[in-house]
Scaffold this motif. Structure first.
Motif, mmCIF file in Angstrom:
data_model
loop_
_atom_site.group_PDB
_atom_site.id
_atom_site.type_symbol
_atom_site.label_atom_id
_atom_site.label_comp_id
_atom_site.label_asym_id
_atom_site.label_seq_id
_atom_site.Cartn_x
_atom_site.Cartn_y
_atom_site.Cartn_z
ATOM 1 N N GLU A 1 4.304 -0.382 -9.309
ATOM 2 C CA GLU A 1 5.386 -1.357 -9.245
ATOM 3 C C GLU A 1 5.417 -2.117 -7.930
ATOM 4 O O GLU A 1 5.585 -3.337 -7.910
ATOM 5 C CB GLU A 1 6.728 -0.644 -9.461
ATOM 6 N N ARG A 2 5.261 -1.438 -6.801
ATOM 7 C CA ARG A 2 5.382 -2.128 -5.512
ATOM 8 C C ARG A 2 4.271 -3.161 -5.338
ATOM 9 O O ARG A 2 4.508 -4.249 -4.828
ATOM 10 C CB ARG A 2 5.335 -1.122 -4.363
ATOM 11 N N LEU A 3 3.076 -2.814 -5.732
ATOM 12 C CA LEU A 3 1.971 -3.753 -5.634
ATOM 13 C C LEU A 3 2.214 -4.962 -6.527
ATOM 14 O O LEU A 3 2.033 -6.112 -6.112
ATOM 15 C CB LEU A 3 0.661 -3.062 -6.009
ATOM 16 N N ASP B 1 -2.132 2.299 1.448
ATOM 17 C CA ASP B 1 -1.515 2.327 2.774
ATOM 18 C C ASP B 1 -0.576 1.146 2.959
ATOM 19 O O ASP B 1 0.474 1.269 3.590
ATOM 20 C CB ASP B 1 -2.594 2.298 3.871
ATOM 21 N N SER B 2 -0.945 -0.026 2.448
ATOM 22 C CA SER B 2 -0.094 -1.200 2.564
ATOM 23 C C SER B 2 0.841 -1.364 1.377
ATOM 24 O O SER B 2 1.954 -1.852 1.520
ATOM 25 C CB SER B 2 -0.957 -2.463 2.703
ATOM 26 N N TYR C 1 -5.113 3.530 9.951
ATOM 27 C CA TYR C 1 -5.171 3.591 8.486
ATOM 28 C C TYR C 1 -6.603 3.788 7.978
ATOM 29 O O TYR C 1 -7.182 2.879 7.404
ATOM 30 C CB TYR C 1 -4.585 2.307 7.891
ATOM 31 N N PRO C 2 -7.171 4.965 8.157
ATOM 32 C CA PRO C 2 -8.493 5.210 7.572
ATOM 33 C C PRO C 2 -8.382 5.392 6.056
ATOM 34 O O PRO C 2 -7.298 5.752 5.571
ATOM 35 C CB PRO C 2 -8.930 6.499 8.263
ATOM 36 N N TRP D 1 6.725 -6.168 3.355
ATOM 37 C CA TRP D 1 6.797 -4.715 3.212
ATOM 38 C C TRP D 1 5.467 -4.068 3.606
ATOM 39 O O TRP D 1 5.428 -2.933 4.079
ATOM 40 C CB TRP D 1 7.160 -4.353 1.770
ATOM 41 N N GLY D 2 4.362 -4.812 3.445
ATOM 42 C CA GLY D 2 3.058 -4.307 3.855
ATOM 43 C C GLY D 2 2.796 -4.458 5.334
ATOM 44 O O GLY D 2 1.695 -4.155 5.804
ATOM 45 N N LEU D 3 3.790 -4.962 6.099
ATOM 46 C CA LEU D 3 3.744 -5.117 7.566
ATOM 47 C C LEU D 3 2.875 -6.297 8.017
ATOM 48 O O LEU D 3 2.293 -6.276 9.107
ATOM 49 C CB LEU D 3 3.296 -3.824 8.256
#
Length: 346
Positions: A35-37, A29-30, A126-127, A331-333
């Motif tokens: 790649e993004r992580l 969710d985040s 975000y469950p 990006w994960g807010l």
């Protein structure tokens, strides 16, 4: 008896820490898997390393595989292993400020206590979040500390303390019906007083654009001492943050501390807007973490970074201000304060 009646309270963030707690990023969710992580690792590990310069870091790992990954990254980024603890505490997401424990202290009895607020991922957005909801009890057991369960939803990023009886929060978040719809404002204030050990609750109105927490205070206004706040402002009238931040500034100017004195208010610029795939992200310099010897500040690769760092440095002359690029993290807010929760010492 409530924690307040027992003499416990939530100390200001500049109170000495034993450690800072994190929950290592792993949620889809985040962060997209892959790649993004992995793109957040350099900034995230720089954050961990900066904390270890003056205190321990405790990182919640969801399982043994995750624990092994964390230790490998600790070694890869040259972080002192003796300053790191990696207990296996299953979790759903990385935002330890909100799902982590609220540590209270009692200076008279030299005791500590944990408040296990309920957690519902910012109104059920975000469950699943059941593992995150259990993190405070896991940490209480790990540290062999007593804990108390108020039975309502509360997030660490929604409250800001001066350590002298005052808490700042926002109406847009704590009064949102997706948290505690059965409670009135005065009832919520009673919970804050009784379980955080404060005397006074002060309210700003709004949060910043892009903040999926419905307006956490740690993106807008932070205490830097018992009577002084840093608050973000936006001078561009065309910017979506202009009006809410102007309203918050007016709210702050009208506030009075228990001694009748107004707040000392220092204005902090907002960074240039940060977008990803056309979505505005909640970038703010106010989302800094105070450690024992440093202030770790998110930066965004824009011209306002240096000004923000210099303003924060003036507020904390005894600390080293460390700017770390957070353009991948945001990006994960959330940013560095959202990722962390301090554990005070007595």
């Amino acid at each position: 008896m409530t924690p307040k009646e027992q003499g416990f309270f939530f100390p200001a963030e500049w109170h000495p820490h034993r450690a800072t707690w994190l929950s290592f990023p792993q949620s889809s969710d985040s962060w997209d898997y892959g790649e993004r992580l992995e793109r957040i690792y350099p900034s995230y590990m720089a954050f961990v390393k900066a904390i270890t310069e003056s205190e321990n870091v405790c990182i919640n790992a969801k399982d043994e595989e995750h624990q092994a990954l964390i230790w490998r990254l600790i070694e890869e980024y040259g972080i002192d292993k003796s300053k790191v603890e990696v207990p296996i505490h299953p979790n759903n997401d990385s935002w330890c400020r909100d799902h982590g424990p609220a540590f209270l202290i009692n200076p008279e009895t030299k005791q500590r206590m944990i408040v296990e607020w309920g957690y519902n991922a910012w109104g059920g957005k975000y469950p699943p979040y059941d593992d995150d909801d259990r993190i405070p009890i896991k940490i209480a057991e790990y540290l062999n500390l007593p804990y108390v369960v108020p039975g309502i939803i509360m997030e660490g990023g929604s409250v800001e303390f001066n350590g002298k009886g005052t808490v700042l929060t926002s109406k847009s978040c704590l009064l949102n019906p997706n948290r505690n719809p059965h409670l009135s404002q005065s009832e919520i204030e009673d919970y804050l007083r009784n379980y955080y050990g404060v005397e006074q609750v002060l309210w700003v109105t709004e949060g910043i654009v892009g903040d999926d927490t419905d307006g956490h205070i740690d993106d807008t206004t932070r205490f830097v001492n018992e009577d002084t706040v840093l608050t973000v402002v936006e001078p561009n009238e065309e910017d979506d943050n202009y009006h809410p931040l102007k309203q918050n500034l007016e709210d702050l100017k009208a506030m009075r501390l228990p001694n009748g004195q107004p707040l000392n208010i220092i204005e902090l610029p907002m960074p240039d807007p940060v977008y990803d795939s056309g979505v505005r992200l909640p970038a703010s310099y106010a989302n800094f973490l105070i450690t024992n010897k440093s202030i770790i500040v998110p930066t965004y690769g824009c011209d306002k970074d240096d000004l923000a760092l210099s303003i924060i440095q003036e507020c904390f002359p005894k600390h080293k201000v460390v700017g770390i690029n957070a353009t991948e993290i945001i990006w994960g807010l959330g940013s560095f304060h959202c990722l962390s929760q301090q554990e005070p010492i007595i």
